[in-house]
Write a protein that holds these residues in place. Structure first.
Motif, short mmCIF file in Angstrom:
data_model
loop_
_atom_site.label_atom_id
_atom_site.label_comp_id
_atom_site.label_asym_id
_atom_site.label_seq_id
_atom_site.Cartn_x
_atom_site.Cartn_y
_atom_site.Cartn_z
N LEU A 75 78.73 -19.33 -57.62
CA LEU A 75 77.62 -19.87 -58.41
C LEU A 75 76.29 -19.34 -57.89
O LEU A 75 75.42 -18.95 -58.68
N ALA A 76 76.11 -19.27 -56.59
CA ALA A 76 74.87 -18.74 -56.01
C ALA A 76 74.68 -17.27 -56.42
O ALA A 76 73.56 -16.85 -56.76
N ALA A 77 75.76 -16.50 -56.43
CA ALA A 77 75.68 -15.10 -56.85
C ALA A 77 75.27 -15.01 -58.32
O ALA A 77 74.43 -14.18 -58.69
N LEU A 78 75.82 -15.86 -59.16
CA LEU A 78 75.46 -15.88 -60.57
C LEU A 78 73.99 -16.23 -60.75
O LEU A 78 73.29 -15.63 -61.58
N HIS A 79 73.50 -17.18 -59.98
CA HIS A 79 72.08 -17.55 -60.06
C HIS A 79 71.18 -16.39 -59.63
O HIS A 79 70.10 -16.20 -60.20
N ARG A 80 71.62 -15.61 -58.64
CA ARG A 80 70.82 -14.45 -58.22
C ARG A 80 70.76 -13.41 -59.34
O ARG A 80 69.70 -12.80 -59.57
N VAL A 81 71.88 -13.20 -60.03
CA VAL A 81 71.88 -12.25 -61.15
C VAL A 81 70.95 -12.76 -62.25
O VAL A 81 70.15 -12.00 -62.80
N GLU A 82 71.04 -14.05 -62.58
CA GLU A 82 70.14 -14.62 -63.59
C GLU A 82 68.68 -14.37 -63.22
O GLU A 82 67.88 -13.95 -64.08
N ALA A 83 68.32 -14.63 -61.99
CA ALA A 83 66.94 -14.45 -61.54
C ALA A 83 66.51 -12.99 -61.68
O ALA A 83 65.37 -12.70 -62.08
N THR A 97 66.75 -15.64 -71.25
CA THR A 97 67.13 -14.24 -71.15
C THR A 97 68.55 -14.09 -70.67
O THR A 97 69.22 -13.14 -71.06
N LEU A 98 69.04 -14.97 -69.82
CA LEU A 98 70.40 -14.83 -69.32
C LEU A 98 70.89 -16.17 -68.83
O LEU A 98 70.20 -16.86 -68.08
N ASP A 99 72.08 -16.51 -69.26
CA ASP A 99 72.73 -17.74 -68.82
C ASP A 99 74.12 -17.36 -68.35
O ASP A 99 74.91 -16.81 -69.13
N LEU A 100 74.40 -17.61 -67.08
CA LEU A 100 75.72 -17.33 -66.50
C LEU A 100 76.31 -18.65 -66.03
O LEU A 100 75.69 -19.35 -65.25
N ASP A 101 77.50 -18.96 -66.52
CA ASP A 101 78.17 -20.20 -66.14
C ASP A 101 79.52 -19.90 -65.52
O ASP A 101 80.28 -19.08 -66.04
N LEU A 102 79.80 -20.58 -64.42
CA LEU A 102 81.12 -20.50 -63.79
C LEU A 102 82.02 -21.46 -64.57
O LEU A 102 81.86 -22.67 -64.48
N ILE A 103 82.94 -20.91 -65.34
CA ILE A 103 83.80 -21.70 -66.21
C ILE A 103 85.00 -22.22 -65.44
O ILE A 103 85.38 -23.39 -65.57
N ALA A 104 85.63 -21.36 -64.68
CA ALA A 104 86.81 -21.76 -63.91
C ALA A 104 86.91 -20.89 -62.66
O ALA A 104 86.49 -19.73 -62.66
#
Length: 162
Positions: A75-83, A97-104
């Motif tokens: 999740l932290a990695a996904l938040h860094r990509v979003e930023a 602009t970008l929404d990344l969700d950890l689904i599973a």
């Protein structure tokens, strides 16, 4: 697919990119720098903004990634990509602009600071449709329902189409 780490991608603003497609493709290219190896990804699906359909339409997709990160690190990695792509967290359901969700995260069930599987993904055709496209037999860790079945009964984003 039982051990799949599933990430949903979406946007309704292209940010600095020429299109929403270009932004989402660039986000996928950025995943490996954060320890997320893309194994397979869906096509891009379009759907009206929700709950306010007067906002720009969304483009969504799903990717299965491999990672050595735990769910919190993922999740932290996904938040860094979003930023990196200009995501500013504001009001819920605001244009972005970008929404990344950890689904599973495999068959893991996590709570406390992070909820996995994603608590609402199973209701959303713009998530379950793309997932059913690439992994129709994936089973939800809690309900046991397949992605194909969840796409059939999803109640949110029924207009989503590839």
């Amino acid at each position: 697919m039982d051990e799949a780490v599933i990430v949903a991608l979406g946007c309704n603003l292209p940010g600095a990119y020429t299109s929403r497609e270009a932004l989402l493709e660039a986000a996928l290219v950025a995943f490996p720098s954060e320890g997320l190896a893309v194994m397979i990804r869906s096509s891009w699906w379009t759907s009206a903004a929700w709950p306010d359909e007067t906002l720009p339409a969304y483009l969504n997709g799903v990717a299965v990634v491999e990672t050595s990160l735990d769910p919190f690190g993922t999740l932290a990695a996904l938040h860094r990509v979003e930023a990196r792509f200009g995501r500013a967290r504001g009001a819920p359901n605001a244009p972005r602009t970008l929404d990344l969700d950890l689904i599973a995260y495999g068959q893991s069930v996590v709570s406390g600071g992070l909820t996995v599987p994603h608590p609402r993904a199973h209701e959303r055709l713009f998530v379950m449709g793309p997932l059913a496209e690439i992994a129709p037999n994936w089973c939800h860790p809690v309900s046991g329902e397949t992605a194909a079945r969840l796409a059939e009964v999803a109640s949110v984003g029924r207009d989503a189409r590839p």
